[in-house]
Scaffold this active site. Structure first.
Site, PDB file in Angstrom:
ATOM      1  N   MET A  38       0.819  -1.210   0.000  1.00 22.37           N
ATOM      2  CA  MET A  38       0.000   0.000   0.000  1.00 22.37           C
ATOM      3  C   MET A  38       0.849   1.254   0.000  1.00 22.37           C
ATOM      4  SD  MET A  38      -2.483  -1.324   3.037  1.00 22.37           S
ATOM      5  CE  MET A  38      -1.027  -2.067   3.794  1.00 22.37           C
ATOM      6  N   ASP A  39       0.338   2.265  -0.668  1.00 24.86           N
ATOM      7  CA  ASP A  39       0.851   3.614  -0.485  1.00 24.86           C
ATOM      8  C   ASP A  39       0.261   4.150   0.823  1.00 24.86           C
ATOM      9  OD1 ASP A  39       2.065   6.111  -1.114  1.00 24.86           O
ATOM     10  OD2 ASP A  39       0.142   6.829  -1.848  1.00 24.86           O
ATOM     11  N   LYS A  40       0.812   5.237   1.347  1.00 24.39           N
ATOM     12  CA  LYS A  40       0.281   5.814   2.583  1.00 24.39           C
ATOM     13  C   LYS A  40      -0.755   6.896   2.305  1.00 24.39           C
ATOM     14  CE  LYS A  40       2.453   9.034   4.917  1.00 24.39           C
ATOM     15  NZ  LYS A  40       1.448  10.106   5.122  1.00 24.39           N
ATOM     16  N   THR A  41      -0.312   7.950   1.630  1.00 27.69           N
ATOM     17  CA  THR A  41      -1.156   9.120   1.459  1.00 27.69           C
ATOM     18  C   THR A  41      -2.306   8.837   0.502  1.00 27.69           C
ATOM     19  OG1 THR A  41       0.773  10.509   1.810  1.00 27.69           O
ATOM     20  CG2 THR A  41      -1.170  11.556   0.854  1.00 27.69           C
ATOM     21  N   VAL A  88      -2.021  -1.180  -3.707  1.00 28.25           N
ATOM     22  CA  VAL A  88      -3.058  -0.156  -3.629  1.00 28.25           C
ATOM     23  C   VAL A  88      -2.402   1.215  -3.592  1.00 28.25           C
ATOM     24  CG1 VAL A  88      -5.114   0.640  -2.419  1.00 28.25           C
ATOM     25  CG2 VAL A  88      -4.436  -1.747  -2.252  1.00 28.25           C
TER      26      VAL A  88
END
Length: 782
Positions: A320-323, A515
């Protein structure tokens, strides 16, 4: 005759490819129906002609499918269909051949609909890239084609424009939105001599830069190439039918050969092949997959192919990305810290009023925070915005400044406390000065999504055993979020190339889902086994590079998609296996001459109907996993969720009062303690009592037991106990005319403890209960 241009020819070829399966179905169906009408009219010769035509029409593409599969070293069940079609012609069973032709065409049409992947074009990436640049030569600024820019050119980047090439800032400073590359929503300031990369957006006033390289060699062009190369690596998914065919195909041929050998009748062999025609595989599996795709789309999840759905169903690693993925991607105000003699509400209102005309992302966050609290803003005058510093404006006769500030060595204690808290919380600070005096500090963070923890727990229970976060953000906030959410691995300060490498490494070990929601995530999404884009607010490029697009801005729909994928895949395999089992039984009857070809074809149709009806179960959700939520309970969840948003904004009063005690200002702390008491007994505790009285009993039915909310009720009791303990301290201080020295330690424990307890309690309720209801239009500050 004028030839069509290449793009027109390409569109025609693409259209023909899309229409060939439906066209085959129409032709074979017409042949079957026309032959049936002729047979009813006693025109047997005409009927046979129609049925022969339908069979021959099906043989041609079916033979090509077999040849194409053999060329790719795959032996599929289409071979049985070809043999049965040819066999019916050789033994004169023309009706059986026409029936098989229709079944084969139907299966191919459904299979094509389920498996056709959307084109992963990169138009959005290219559209974002600038086509021209402003080049300065002396005092003249000319617009030139981007390809004309070379290293060493002096360029001017206007407000809102995209940085055309990699280079260095030559102005005093530049305020940049780097989210397209890093995903981080907070604008950053780059000073003279600092590097800037192509693709990022100028979020401040115009600045000058020196080109370091050409556009082709710049960062953004590299992102486009990464996405293109990663997409090319995506392997096609092998159909469920082909996996079962590994054993079914030789078995069917062996039974047909044995029937011919021992009976001496070729018709028996053809009858065996007719009932062995793999329509349960060709129909049931695609129908289940298409049904899963349809159900997912109703929940706001667009899955672009049956292959993506199947892969999603047995993925074990999630990257996953964070932002914008684990966080909301929208900076929000968490605390407003002020000087002892200032009012937090007044400071926020003045700051928001001054920021109303600023396009800066943090200014917008401050304005939205004030509006959410219902503050009436005034129109600013004499507005002066300096890139990298902030806004200065006149508001109601006061000169108000909002922005960055270097604290002097003799800064007041409360300001040093605010600076330290921001560092610990990973927050950005907007300092507010009124008439030259520091009046307050507004802390802004990108909050974790309210549904993040619950969704990740659901994903783990669905079979994902490794959760990884790759982000371009700083290490401290990234690791804090990773710790809160229980991630297995956190990698911060990742470039787009780093993300692609990380996803590829995970994909080599397991089926991997990625994601993300920014353009910087597009190459990584394409490199994953399954790319999932947060499409509601993500970039178009990310959506087009993804296999799955979440059209609503809810991460929990990814868990829904995983559940749908696993169930659809299970039903597809189940339908195909049961259907083939029934076909095996029919093959036995046909081998002993008990089932002629035409009757076998009709029986096969019956089997097809049964397995298709079973496959259509994928359209419905798994009722064992669904939590029915009455309408009044859903409305109640929204109501208490909105109250949480309001209460959370006031929690800082507990911490601020404790900070006053720490600094030794017991007189100000005494006054603040009265405000705490009013907040607790007039606002907070009535909210908690209403939850116990109204919400928790209503949740007992959908959750299946009253015990599901028992721990939350116990926490309410602890909150009430601490509130009453603080009221006792206030009464003692009122009697004595001030807070006594021996009260300080216990007051600090109560205030800090209650602050932490309430934050934890709010998060628990939001994750466990409030996420059961669809999100309202309000934006939570989780």
């Amino acid at each position: 005759m004028v030839n069509a241009p290449p793009d027109a020819r390409s569109r025609r070829r693409a259209l023909l490819r899309r229409l060939k399966e439906p066209a085959l179905l129409v032709v074979t169906l017409v042949a079957l129906v026309a032959g049936g009408i002729a047979w009813l009219a006693d025109a047997d010769t005409v009927a046979d002609a129609w049925w022969i035509a339908g069979t021959v029409v099906a043989i041609v593409p079916a033979t090509w499918w077999v040849v194409d599969a053999l060329r790719r070293r795959r032996v599929g069940v289409d071979l049985i269909a070809v043999l049965s079609l040819i066999g019916t012609l050789l033994v004169g069973e023309y009706l059986a051949g026409a029936l098989i032709a229709v079944m084969l065409a139907t299966g191919q049409a459904l299979d094509a609909a389920a498996e056709r992947r959307a084109t992963k074009d990169l138009r959005a990436l290219l559209d974002h890239a600038p086509r021209t640049a402003r080049r300065r030569v002396g005092d003249d600024v000319d617009t030139v084609p981007l390809d004309d820019v070379v290293a060493g050119d002096a360029l001017v980047v206007g407000p809102g424009e995209v940085v055309p090439v990699d280079g260095w800032v030559t102005s005093e400073s530049a305020v940049l939105d780097e989210s397209v590359l890093t995903g981080e929503p907070l604008a950053v300031q780059r000073r003279r001599g600092e590097a800037v990369r192509s693709g990022i957006v100028n979020a401040g006033s115009a600045f000058e830069m020196e080109a370091r390289t050409t556009a082709e060699e710049s960062t953004y062009a590299g992102i486009v190439r990464l996405a293109r190369d990663a997409a090319a690596e995506s392997a096609p998914v092998v159909r469920v039918a082909d996996r079962i065919a590994a054993w079914f195909l030789p078995l069917a041929l062996a039974v047909a050969g044995a029937a011919w050998l021992f009976s001496g009748s070729a018709t028996r062999a053809v009858a065996v092949l007719v009932v062995a025609t793999p329509c349960p595989l060709l129909l049931a599996a695609p129908v289940a997959i298409v049904s899963g795709l349809s159900r997912a789309s109703r929940l706001g999840v667009v899955i672009r192919s049956g292959g993506a759905l199947e892969n999603l169903g047995h993925a074990t690693t999630l990257v996953m990305d964070k932002t914008g993925t684990l966080t909301t991607g929208r900076p929000t105000g968490t605390d407003v810290l002020t000087a002892p003699d200032a009012d937090a509400t007044a400071v926020l209102r003045l700051a928001a009023s001054a920021d109303q005309l600023s396009p800066h992302v943090l200014a917008d966050a401050i304005v939205q925070e004030a509006k959410m609290r219902g503050l009436a803003l005034s129109l600013p005058t004499a507005v002066d915005e300096e890139a990298g510093t902030g806004v200065t404006a006149t508001v109601e006769g006061h000169r108000v400044s909002v922005g960055t500030l270097s604290l002097p060595a003799d800064a007041p204690a409360w300001a040093r406390t605010a600076h330290g808290r921001a560092a610990l919380d990973g927050a950005a600070v907007a300092w507010v000065t009124v008439d030259g005096t520091i009046a307050g500090a507004i802390l802004l963070v990108d909050p974790v999504r309210r549904d993040a923890s619950r969704t990740l727990r659901r994903l783990r229970s669905a079979g994902l055993n490794r959760l990884v976060m790759l982000t371009g953000d700083r290490r401290e906030p990234a690791e804090e979020i990773g710790s809160v959410l229980g991630l297995d691995d956190v990698r911060a300060e990742q470039t787009p190339a780093d993300k692609v490498a990380g996803v590829r490494a995970e994909r080599e070990r397991a089926v991997t889902v990625m994601v993300g929601d920014g353009v910087n995530d597009a190459p990584a999404l394409a490199a994953a086994t399954v790319g999932v884009a947060m499409g509601a607010r993500g970039s178009t490029a990310t959506s087009e590079a993804a296999d799955v697009v979440l059209t609503t801005d809810r991460l929990d729909h990814l868990a829904d998609a995983m559940a749908i994928a696993r169930r659809s895949r299970r039903i597809a395999v189940q339908s195909a296996t049961v259907g083939m089992g029934l076909s095996l039984v029919a093959m036995g009857f046909a081998a002993f001459g008990l089932l002629p070809p035409a009757a076998g074809a009709l029986l096969q149709e019956g089997i097809d109907v049964a397995v298709i009806l079973n496959a259509l179960r994928a359209l419905r959700g798994d009722r064992a996993e669904e939590i029915p939520l009455p309408e009044h309970t859903e409305a109640m969840l929204h109501r208490f969720s909105a109250e949480h948003d309001e209460l959370r904004d006031q929690l800082s009063i507990l911490r601020d009062t404790a900070d006053l005690l720490v600094t030794g200002d017991r007189a100000a702390a005494h006054t603040a303690l009265r405000r705490v008491d009013s907040f607790l007994f007039d606002t907070l505790l009535p909210h908690e009592e209403a939850e116990d009285r109204e919400l928790y009993p209503a949740l007992a039915t959908p959750l299946g037991t009253v015990e599901a909310t028992a721990t939350m009720s116990r926490m309410h009791a602890e909150i009430d106990r601490l509130a009453r303990r603080l009221r006792t301290h206030l009464a003692r201080a009122d009697t004595a005319g001030g807070i006594a020295a021996d009260q300080v330690d216990d007051l600090l424990a109560c205030l800090y403890g209650l602050h932490a307890l309430l934050r934890l309690h709010f998060v628990q309720e939001e994750e466990n209960y409030f996420t059961l209801a669809p999100e309202s239009d309000s934006t939570p500050n989780a």
